[in-house]
Design an enzyme around this catalytic site. Structure first.
Site, PDB file in Angstrom:
ATOM      1  N   PHE A 204     -29.698  53.912 -59.671  1.00 18.86           N
ATOM      2  CA  PHE A 204     -28.643  54.852 -60.061  1.00 18.86           C
ATOM      3  C   PHE A 204     -29.160  56.249 -60.360  1.00 18.86           C
ATOM      4  CE2 PHE A 204     -27.602  50.582 -61.861  1.00 18.86           C
ATOM      5  CZ  PHE A 204     -26.747  50.207 -60.843  1.00 18.86           C
TER       6      PHE A 204
ATOM      7  N   ILE B 184     -31.374  51.021 -52.410  1.00 20.87           N
ATOM      8  CA  ILE B 184     -31.324  50.693 -53.838  1.00 20.87           C
ATOM      9  C   ILE B 184     -30.122  49.791 -54.136  1.00 20.87           C
ATOM     10  CG2 ILE B 184     -32.573  52.777 -54.471  1.00 20.87           C
ATOM     11  CD1 ILE B 184     -29.949  54.005 -55.443  1.00 20.87           C
ATOM     12  N   GLY B 185     -29.713  49.069 -53.104  1.00 27.40           N
ATOM     13  CA  GLY B 185     -28.557  48.185 -53.252  1.00 27.40           C
ATOM     14  C   GLY B 185     -27.377  48.731 -52.471  1.00 27.40           C
TER      15      GLY B 185
ATOM     16  N   ILE C 143     -16.732  55.279 -41.695  1.00 31.62           N
ATOM     17  CA  ILE C 143     -17.284  54.187 -42.496  1.00 31.62           C
ATOM     18  C   ILE C 143     -18.088  53.270 -41.577  1.00 31.62           C
ATOM     19  CG2 ILE C 143     -16.738  52.284 -44.064  1.00 31.62           C
ATOM     20  CD1 ILE C 143     -15.933  55.094 -45.110  1.00 31.62           C
TER      21      ILE C 143
ATOM     22  N   LYS D 278     -17.812  46.698 -45.517  1.00 32.08           N
ATOM     23  CA  LYS D 278     -18.127  45.756 -46.591  1.00 32.08           C
ATOM     24  C   LYS D 278     -19.097  46.359 -47.613  1.00 32.08           C
ATOM     25  CE  LYS D 278     -19.040  40.916 -47.327  1.00 32.08           C
ATOM     26  NZ  LYS D 278     -19.163  39.603 -46.705  1.00 32.08           N
ATOM     27  N   THR D 279     -20.225  46.892 -47.126  1.00 35.59           N
ATOM     28  CA  THR D 279     -21.165  47.501 -48.080  1.00 35.59           C
ATOM     29  C   THR D 279     -20.591  48.804 -48.633  1.00 35.59           C
ATOM     30  OG1 THR D 279     -22.352  48.456 -46.201  1.00 35.59           O
ATOM     31  CG2 THR D 279     -23.273  46.455 -47.160  1.00 35.59           C
TER      32      THR D 279
ATOM     33  N   GLU E 244     -21.825  57.658 -54.687  1.00 33.48           N
ATOM     34  CA  GLU E 244     -21.477  58.270 -55.965  1.00 33.48           C
ATOM     35  C   GLU E 244     -19.993  58.535 -56.185  1.00 33.48           C
ATOM     36  OE1 GLU E 244     -24.906  60.714 -54.975  1.00 33.48           O
ATOM     37  OE2 GLU E 244     -25.439  60.659 -57.077  1.00 33.48           O
TER      38      GLU E 244
END
Ligand code: MOS
Length: 750
Positions: free
Chosen positions: A249, A474-475, A638, A642-643, A714
Site C-alpha cells: 500500500f 503487490i497483490g 479494463i 476480476k483483478t 488507488e
C-alpha cells in the site's frame, strides 16, 4: 479451417491470478522465507523515547546469550555512505534520509538503535530484549495540532508531486460575496499501512561484495540502487528479488530499515542474514500523515461554486519534508473561477510519513467531498445534481484537457445501482427499528500516470512466450495482466505465456506505485510483443511457399497460435512452423513505454469515480453498518475485470477503514504510538464489510497510454470515506468532521 476460432482475446477476460495456486498452497515464497546456508538472524532494537541522545547502550548481557554473533550499534556499525544523496531513493522526499545507527541522536520513538545478530531467530530476539539503552531525553512533539502555528511551506518540492497551483480569481472576495457559504474544518487521523506480510529481507552472501537479496519491496531496482549507493557495491553484483509481495500500500516504495540492516550485517559478517520487522516495528517505517483541512466554499443560488479555498496542514518528520498532493484536487474537481489553495507542513518527532494508497487524494478529496455535501445540503440541492452542475470539463489548475473523463456516467450508473431515488434529503428521516438509514455519495479522482518502463518478449521454438519487466505485484494482479497482454498480442492461449517480474535483473521498471504499473509496464510489454511480431512476420513471409509472402504486417492477425491474413484466415502459419522453418530456437525483442511529452503539453489524465454508500446507524449505540457501497469507476480499458474489481474492493475497504476504524493513536506526553498492533489498530474485517458493488463505466481513452489503460490500485479509496461520512449525516443529522467516525463521536453530544 474448422478448428480455427478467433479467440485469443485475453484482454478483457476476468482471469484468475496466474500465481493464485502458488499463493493458496503456500508455495509462493516471500522475502523472509527463502532459505540460505548458515543463515543468521537479525533483530532490531527500537528506541523507547521520542527525542534525545543515547548516552549508553548496555549490550554485555545480550552478548552473553548463546548464539549471538554480533550486536551492531551506532558505535560499531558497518561501513555505509555518509552523504545524504547516497541515501536517496527513487521516491525519497527532500531532506536528510534516515541513516540507521548513524549517530546517538534519537529522532522518533521506535527508531532502530541496535541490531542483534544470532544464529537463530529466537536467540536474536531474546538477546535484543536484553539490550539496555540509556538516554538524555529532550523535549519532543508528536501532536500536529500543537504545532500548527509553525506550519511552513516546504522550501524544496518533492519530485513528482505538484505543489498547490497559484491562486486564480479572487477566492476570498468571492467567498465574502457568496450568497451561500460554508466554512468547515476537517481532521483526518494518521494511519498505518499494515499489509499482511511483515517487512523482511533475506540477504544471501554470495562472496565479497556480491549479494542476492530477497526483499519485501514495491521496487526491486529501487532497492538495488539504494544498496549499491549506500554500500558502494557494483550493480552487477547486487540482485534484488521480490517475486511475491504480501501487500504494501505504499509502505514498500522506499527501502525500509530491514534492508539496510540485513545488508550491513551480511557485508560485515560475510554471512547470509535475515532481518524481519515485528508488526509493532512496522509502525515506525512511515505512515499516512495526519492532516487538518480548512475548507471554505461559496455557491450561488443555482448551486454553482463561486469560491473554493482549501488550506491543509500535514505532519512530517524532523529530517525530511515529506509531501503529497493534498489540496490540488480542490482546484480541479469542479469548475470554479476563484480558487485559493495552500499546503503546509509541521515537523514532528515521528518517522517520515510515507505514501499510503492514494496519498494526498485520499485525505484531500475526502475533506473536500464532505464540504461539498455540507454546502449542497445547505442550499438544498441534491448532492449528485450539485456535482453535475459543477462538472469541470478541463483541469482548471493547469488549463489542460482531460484525455477522457466519463465521470457523469459514474454518477449515473452509481446512483442507479445504489437506488439513489430512495434517498430522503432530510436527515434522520428514515428508520428501521432502532437503526437510522442514510445514503451519501462522493466523487473520486486519481492520476492516470504513464511512466517510463521497459520490457522484453521472448518466443521459443515450442511456441511459448515469456514477457519480462522488473515490475512488482503487490497483490494488484500484475503477474496476470502482463501474461494476458502478452497472450492477446501474440494470439496465444494464456497457458502458453509466462510473465517474469519481481527481479532487479529484468528490464527497467519504476517502483510499483501510483497505480501506473498496468499502464506503464503493460504498454512496455505490448511494445516488446509488437517488435516480436514484426520479426516473426518477416520470417513467416520469407518461408518457402509462404501463404503470407505478398502480405504486410498490417494485413496480418495473430490468433490461436497462428499468424494469418486478416481477410483470409485460412492463409496462416503456426508460430511454431515459422520458428522451425527459420531454424530459430528463440526470438527476443525489447519494448519501451514512455510518457508522450508533446501530448502532455495539452492533455492530462485522471481516473474518475463516484462512490455511493448506504449506512445504518444504531441510534442508541452509534454503531455504523454499511450494507452497501457502490464504486463506479471510469478507468479506461479494463484488462482483467476480476483483478481490477479486486483492486477496487481493496480500495473501498481501506476507505471504510478511513471512515470508521483506522487511526494511529499517539500518547503525546510520551511521543509513542499506543496501538501498534492489529489488536488495537483496527482495520475493517469481514463483519464490517457487506455488499460492495464495483462498476466499470465505459471509457475509451486512446491518449492515456498505448494500452488505453488508466490503473486502478488507488481510485477505490478516494472519496469512499466521504461517501460514508455523508451517508452518516443523511442518516443521523450528525456531521462528524474528525475521522475516523468512531461510535463515541455519534453518541456523545458536543
Ligand atoms: Mo502507492 S501509495 O504509490 O503504493
Amino acid at each position: 479451417m474448422e478448428a480455427f476460432q478467433t479467440k485469443g482475446h485475453e484482454i478483457g477476460r476476468p482471469t484468475n491470478r496466474v500465481e493464485g495456486e502458488l499463493k493458496v498452497t503456500g508455495r509462493a515464497q516471500y522475502a523472509a522465507e527463502y532459505p540460505a546456508p548458515d543463515l543468521l538472524y537479525g533483530v532490531i532494537v527500537s528506541a523507547t523515547v521520542a527525542a534525545g541522545r543515547i548516552t549508553n547502550l548496555e549490550v554485555a548481557e545480550a552478548s552473553a546469550v548463546a548464539g549471538v554473533v554480533r550486536i551492531f550499534t551506532h558505535e560499531n556499525r558497518g561501513k555505509a555512505a555518509w552523504l545524504d544523496r547516497k541515501w536517496r531513493d527513487e521516491v525519497a522526499p527532500p531532506g536528510h534520509p534516515f541513516r540507521p545507527l548513524h549517530s546517538d541522536r534519537i529522532l522518533f520513538d521506535g527508531q532502530p538503535i541496535a541490531l542483534v545478530v544470532a544464529d537463530s531467530f529466537e536467540a536474536a530476539r531474546d538477546a535484543a530484549s536484553l539490550v539496555r539503552a540509556h538516554y538524555e531525553i529532550e523535549p519532543h512533539c508528536t501532536e500536529l495540532e500543537a504545532r500548527r502555528s509553525e506550519a511552513y511551506d516546504p522550501p524544496e518540492k518533492r519530485s513528482g508531486i505538484p505543489p498547490p497551483p497559484a491562486p486564480r480569481g479572487e477566492a476570498q472576495r468571492a467567498f465574502d460575496d457568496g450568497p451561500h457559504r460554508l466554512s468547515s474544518e476537517y481532521r483526518i487521523s494518521a494511519e498505518h499501512h499494515n499489509p499482511m506480510e511483515l517487512f523482511g529481507t533475506t540477504c544471501v552472501f554470495e562472496g565479497p561484495g556480491k549479494l542476492t537479496i530477497y526483499e519485501k519491496t514495491q521496487g526491486s531496482q529501487n532497492s538495488q540502487g539504494f544498496v549499491t549507493s549506500v554500500f558502494g557495491l557494483k550493480s552487477k553484483n547486487v540482485r534484488v528479488i521480490n517475486h511475491y509481495v504480501g501487500g504494501a500500500f505504499g509502505s514498500g516504495l522506499r527501502p525500509q530499515q530491514q534492508l539496510f540492516f540485513a545488508v550491513m550485517a551480511s557485508l560485515e559478517l560475510k554471512r547470509s542474514v535475515r532481518v524481519t520487522l515485528t508488526r509493532s516495528q512496522m509502525f515506525y517505517i512511515g505512515y499516512r500523515p495526519d492532516t487538518y483541512h480548512a475548507i471554505a466554499l461559496a455557491a450561488d443560488e443555482t448551486g454553482r461554486l463561486t469560491s473554493i479555498m482549501h488550506d491543509a496542514v500535514a505532519a512530517t518528520s524532523h529530517y525530511e519534508d515529506y509531501q503529497e498532493a493534498v489540496v490540488n484536487w480542490s482546484g480541479m474537481m469542479y469548475h470554479c473561477d476563484n480558487v485559493k489553495l495552500s499546503y503546509n507542513l509541521v515537523k514532528l518527532n515521528t518517522a517520515t510519513p510515507c505514501d499510503m494508497r492514494a496519498p494526498g487524494a485520499a485525505v484531500g478529496v475526502n475533506a473536500l467531498e464532505c464540504a461539498i455535501d455540507e454546502l449542497s445540503h445547505q442550499i438544498n440541492v441534491d448532492p449528485v445534481e450539485f456535482r453535475t452542475v459543477n462538472f469541470a470539463s478541463m483541469d482548471e489548475n493547469t488549463g489542460k484537457m482531460f484525455t477522457s473523463k466519463a465521470l457523469l456516467s459514474c454518477y449515473r450508473e452509481g446512483a442507479a445501482a445504489i437506488g439513489w431515488g430512495r434517498r430522503s434529503a432530510t436527515p434522520r428521516s428514515r428508520k428501521d427499528g432502532h437503526e437510522l438509514i442514510g445514503l451519501g455519495m462522493a466523487t473520486g479522482m486519481w492520476d492516470a500516470f504513464l511512466m517510463k518502463a521497459a520490457a522484453q518478449a521472448k518466443l521459443t521454438a515450442d511456441g511459448l512466450l515469456e514477457v519480462s519487466t522488473a515490475a512488482s505485484d503487490i497483490g494488484t494482479g500484475t503477474w496476470t495482466i502482463l501474461a494476458q497482454i502478452g497472450a492477446d498480442n501474440l494470439g496465444l492461449p494464456l497457458d502458453s505465456v509466462t510473465a517474469k517480474i519481481g527481479d532487479s535483473s529484468l528490464p527497467t521498471s519504476p517502483v510499483e506505485g501510483g497505480s501506473w504499473t498496468a499502464a506503464s509496464n503493460g504498454s512496455a510489454v505490448m511494445a516488446a510483443c509488437e517488435a516480436l511480431k514484426k520479426t516473426l512476420f518477416k520470417h513467416a513471409k520469407a518461408m518457402t511457399n509462404s501463404p503470407l509472402a505478398q502480405a504486410e504486417l498490417s494485413d496480418a492477425v495473430f490468433v490461436d497460435g497462428r499468424v494469418a491474413l486478416k481477410d483470409d484466415l485460412a492463409r496462416s502459419l503456426s508460430l511454431k512452423e515459422v520458428m522451425q522453418a527459420a531454424e530459430l530456437s528463440e526470438i527476443v525483442e525489447k519494448g519501451k513505454a514512455a510518457p508522450n511529452l508533446l501530448q502532455m503539453r495539452k492533455y492530462i489524465s485522471y481516473t474518475h469515480s463516484a462512490v455511493f454508500a448506504e449506512v445504518r446507524v444504531d441510534e442508541d449505540l452509534g454503531v455504523v453498518r454499511i450494507p452497501k457501497i457502490v464504486c463506479a469507476a471510469a478507468a479506461g480499458r479494463i484488462i482483467n475485470p476480476k483483478t481490477a474489481r479486486s483492486q477496487i474492493l481493496g480500495g473501498v475497504v481501506m476507505g471504510i477503514g478511513m471512515a470508521l476504524h483506522e487511526e494511529s493513536m499517539t500518547d503525546h506526553r510520551l511521543g509513542k504510538i499506543m496501538n501498534h498492533s492489529l489488536a488495537e489498530y483496527h482495520v475493517p474485517v469481514h463483519a464490517d464489510i457487506a455488499d460492495i458493488k464495483v462498476i466499470f463505466v465505459d471509457e475509451t481513452d486512446e491518449k492515456v497510454s498505448p494500452l488505453g489503460v488508466k490503473g486502478l490500485g488507488e481510485i477505490g479509496i478516494v472519496g469512499t470515506a466521504a461517501a460514508v461520512a455523508n451517508a452518516i449525516f443523511n442518516a443521523t443529522g450528525r456531521r462528524v468532521r474528525d475521522f475516523p467516525i468512531t461510535l463515541d463521536k455519534l453518541i456523545v453530544e458536543y
